[in-house]
Structures are given as structure tokens and as C-alpha cells.
Design a protein around this motif. Structure first.
Motif, mmCIF file in Angstrom:
data_model
loop_
_atom_site.group_PDB
_atom_site.id
_atom_site.type_symbol
_atom_site.label_atom_id
_atom_site.label_comp_id
_atom_site.label_asym_id
_atom_site.label_seq_id
_atom_site.Cartn_x
_atom_site.Cartn_y
_atom_site.Cartn_z
ATOM 1 N N MET A 132 -28.724 12.383 9.385
ATOM 2 C CA MET A 132 -28.048 13.532 9.990
ATOM 3 C C MET A 132 -28.672 13.782 11.358
ATOM 4 N N SER A 133 -27.859 13.755 12.393
ATOM 5 C CA SER A 133 -28.390 13.924 13.755
ATOM 6 C C SER A 133 -28.759 15.385 13.994
ATOM 7 N N GLY A 134 -29.404 15.612 15.118
ATOM 8 C CA GLY A 134 -29.807 16.971 15.466
ATOM 9 C C GLY A 134 -28.627 17.904 15.667
ATOM 10 N N ILE A 135 -27.575 17.412 16.325
ATOM 11 C CA ILE A 135 -26.420 18.283 16.576
ATOM 12 C C ILE A 135 -25.669 18.552 15.269
ATOM 13 N N GLU A 136 -25.619 17.558 14.384
ATOM 14 C CA GLU A 136 -24.999 17.788 13.070
ATOM 15 C C GLU A 136 -25.800 18.825 12.287
ATOM 16 N N LEU A 137 -27.109 18.743 12.422
ATOM 17 C CA LEU A 137 -27.974 19.739 11.760
ATOM 18 C C LEU A 137 -27.673 21.142 12.298
ATOM 19 N N LEU A 138 -27.595 21.271 13.620
ATOM 20 C CA LEU A 138 -27.326 22.587 14.214
ATOM 21 C C LEU A 138 -25.972 23.123 13.739
ATOM 22 N N GLU A 139 -24.974 22.258 13.726
ATOM 23 C CA GLU A 139 -23.649 22.699 13.284
ATOM 24 C C GLU A 139 -23.700 23.199 11.832
ATOM 25 N N GLU A 140 -24.400 22.452 11.000
ATOM 26 C CA GLU A 140 -24.508 22.802 9.576
ATOM 27 C C GLU A 140 -25.271 24.120 9.394
ATOM 28 N N VAL A 141 -26.327 24.257 10.165
ATOM 29 C CA VAL A 141 -27.144 25.480 10.090
ATOM 30 C C VAL A 141 -26.302 26.702 10.450
ATOM 31 N N ARG A 142 -25.540 26.589 11.524
ATOM 32 C CA ARG A 142 -24.710 27.720 11.961
ATOM 33 C C ARG A 142 -23.578 27.972 10.949
ATOM 34 N N GLU A 143 -23.027 26.893 10.386
ATOM 35 C CA GLU A 143 -21.967 27.063 9.380
ATOM 36 C C GLU A 143 -22.454 27.854 8.180
ATOM 37 N N LYS A 144 -23.737 27.675 7.881
ATOM 38 C CA LYS A 144 -24.318 28.396 6.751
ATOM 39 C C LYS A 144 -24.725 29.814 7.137
ATOM 40 N N GLY A 145 -24.466 30.178 8.385
ATOM 41 C CA GLY A 145 -24.746 31.538 8.824
ATOM 42 C C GLY A 145 -26.184 31.775 9.242
ATOM 43 N N ASN A 146 -26.951 30.694 9.387
ATOM 44 C CA ASN A 146 -28.348 30.823 9.782
ATOM 45 C C ASN A 146 -28.427 30.853 11.317
ATOM 46 N N GLN A 147 -28.958 31.929 11.868
ATOM 47 C CA GLN A 147 -29.018 32.080 13.324
ATOM 48 C C GLN A 147 -30.420 31.825 13.868
ATOM 49 N N VAL A 148 -31.190 30.970 13.185
ATOM 50 C CA VAL A 148 -32.540 30.636 13.636
ATOM 51 C C VAL A 148 -32.503 30.127 15.084
ATOM 52 N N THR A 149 -33.555 30.443 15.839
ATOM 53 C CA THR A 149 -33.668 29.908 17.198
ATOM 54 C C THR A 149 -33.788 28.397 17.107
ATOM 55 N N PHE A 150 -32.884 27.693 17.750
ATOM 56 C CA PHE A 150 -32.770 26.241 17.580
ATOM 57 C C PHE A 150 -32.738 25.584 18.955
ATOM 58 N N GLY A 151 -33.580 24.568 19.142
ATOM 59 C CA GLY A 151 -33.570 23.839 20.407
ATOM 60 C C GLY A 151 -33.779 22.354 20.198
ATOM 61 N N PHE A 152 -33.496 21.600 21.228
ATOM 62 C CA PHE A 152 -33.601 20.142 21.134
ATOM 63 C C PHE A 152 -34.779 19.619 21.954
ATOM 64 N N VAL A 153 -35.436 18.599 21.400
ATOM 65 C CA VAL A 153 -36.483 17.858 22.108
ATOM 66 C C VAL A 153 -36.043 16.404 22.044
#
Lengths: 149, 120
Positions: free
Chosen positions: B60-81
Motif C-alpha cells: 500500500m503506497s503512501g497516498i493510498e494510506l492517506l486516502e484510506e486514513v481520511r476515508e476512515k475519518g482519521n484527521q491525523v496530521t499526515f505528511g510525506f517524506v
């Protein structure tokens, strides 16, 4: 195709390794200890081989050890034995991955490291056009070179 | 605070940890995940304050992870390295609420700039 210059290479290696490095550009150079496991290909967005990178096994071992704070002796022992150290080469691959950013900064074509780790045996498919000799503080030295397909 | 570092390269996770310390964020707890799937499991088990994720990873790529996290309603501060940072990637990340985009190679100062507002 534009390749990174000595300054950009030094900055990248120093940031990745957390150590000082000395870099000399070697005009018309070749790597001295080419190995199928230290030969890498960057692909363009159509998955076509675009840039070849070759590195001496000594440099790959040294950088792979330095970035993880692994003692220099492990790197030099592996190089002397001519045996690729899997962990050190996995670390070095991350350096190669990050060097793609320097290529993307300088060229219109977007490249990324081939994820399939194709082992390149036989003669190199292209000449190297930018070769650097890199010495890592307290670790061994070695060459890395780039060539465009 | 708790930071989740997501990268398929173990040595890169070490370097991110080291750089966090150099940037003055050594007092925070750091948890590691090897890809988006592991990260998602960690996020379901625990509360994190910041996620620092690579972009290209197996499973699962980073952007797929971010999409999934937001879909689950999690608004954690998220950034890419990440070593790749095209305008298209940044735009896609921003559209899902990514807070920062750190390009490898990075320095302690880069981390300070990206994380000071969240971690100080």
C-alpha cells in the motif's frame, strides 16, 4: 540528459550518511569493480530504461554501512571477500533511489528507480557519462557513474 | 506526542528517527511501519499525532494510506517524506489534507520547518 554535479552529489551523500565525503569527478571514467548487484536502472514514466547507474562494490558497501552506523570493518571485509552484503546493498539502494531526485531536478523527463532489481550481467548497455570517485570519512572509497540510454 | 514513521526501507526509518532527534524532536515516541498496510493497522490500534510516510512502498503506497486514513475519518496530521515530488503528487497529497511534503535527502532544518508547528 543532465547529470548531478560534484556539489550536489556531495550534499546528497553527506545528508544521507551523516558523514563528510570527498568527491572528485573522473572525466571519461569507468567504475573499477562493477557488479551485477551494484548496477541500477532508472525508468521513465513509460517504464523504459532511461539512465544506468553503476557503482563499485566498495562504495556500495561503505555507504550502506555508514548510513546505518555499521562499523567500517564489516564493509571492507565484504568488499575484500568480493561478497555482496545483502543488508549493506539494501541500504545503498536507498541512496540510489534518492539520487533520482537530483536527476529529476535537472531534466524534463521524470525517472524512478526500477523496482524489479533486474541484475545486469554482461557488458554495460551504455557508456558512463558522469563518474565520481567518493571517499567516505572513516570508510572506503569507490566510484559511481551515470549513463543515459 | 506519538509519531508514526512509514517507509519500506529500514535504514530510511533509522535516518528519519536520527533526523527527528537532530531537529530537536527526540523527546517524542516514534513507532515504525514498513508499508501502508502495517501503518493502517498501527493507526487502528493506537492514536498518533503525526504520520510521516514514504510515497512509493509495496502493498500500500503512501497516498493510498492517506486516502484510506481520511476515508476512515482519521484527521491525523499526515505528511510525506519521499524522493519523488512532482507537482501532481503534491496536488494529490494536498487534496487529501497532507500537511507537509519533505523531499529526500533532507536536513534537520527541513524537519524543523515542516514539523515545528505540530510537535513544539
Amino acid at each position: 540528459m543532465q547529470f548531478p554535479d560534484k556539489t550536489a552529489m556531495a550534499e546528497t551523500f553527506e545528508m544521507m550518511l551523516g558523514k563528510e565525503v570527498d568527491i572528485v569527478e573522473v572525466p571519461h571514467g569507468v567504475v573499477k569493480d562493477r557488479h551485477p548487484k551494484t548496477t541500477y536502472v532508472y525508468l521513465n514514466d513509460s517504464d523504459e530504461p532511461t539512465i544506468l547507474v553503476e557503482a563499485d562494490l566498495s562504495l556500495a558497501h561503505a555507504a550502506g554501512a555508514a548510513m546505518a552506523l555499521i562499523p567500517p570493518s564489516r564493509a571492507s571485509d565484504a568488499t575484500e571477500a568480493g561478497e555482496p552484503d545483502v543488508e549493506l546493498l539494501a541500504n545503498f539502494k536507498e541512496v540510489i533511489n534518492i539520487l533520482s531526485a537530483l536527476l529529476n531536478d535537472r531534466n524534463d523527463v521524470h525517472v524512478r528507480l526500477d523496482p524489479h532489481e533486474t541484475e545486469m550481467t554482461g557488458p554495460p548497455p551504455t557508456d558512463l557519462q558522469a563518474v565520481f570517485e567518493i571517499e567516505i570519512d572513516r570508510y572506503d572509497s569507490g566510484r559511481i557513474g551515470f549513463g543515459a540510454y | 506526542m506519538q509519531i508514526l514513521v512509514v517507509d519500506d526501507s529500514p535504514v530510511m526509518r533509522k535516518i528519519v528517527r536520527r533526523t527527528l532527534r537532530q531537529a530537536g524532536f527526540g523527546g517524542h515516541d516514534v513507532v515504525e511501519a514498513g508499508d501502508g498496510v502495517e501503518a493502517l493497522a498501527a493507526l487502528e490500534e493506537d492514536d498518533f499525532d503525526v504520520v510521516m510516510s514514504d510515497w512509493n512502498m509495496p502493498n500500500m503506497s503512501g497516498i493510498e494510506l492517506l486516502e484510506e486514513v481520511r476515508e476512515k475519518g482519521n484527521q491525523v496530521t499526515f505528511g510525506f517524506v519521499t524522493s519523488e515530488s512532482t507537482a501532481l503528487m503534491r496536488a494529490r497529497a494536498t487534496s487529501f489534507g497532507a500537511s507537509f511534503f519533505i523531499t529526500k535527502p533532507f536536513t534537520a532544518e527541513t524537519f524543523e520547518d515542516a514539523l515545528a508547528d505540530t510537535l513544539d
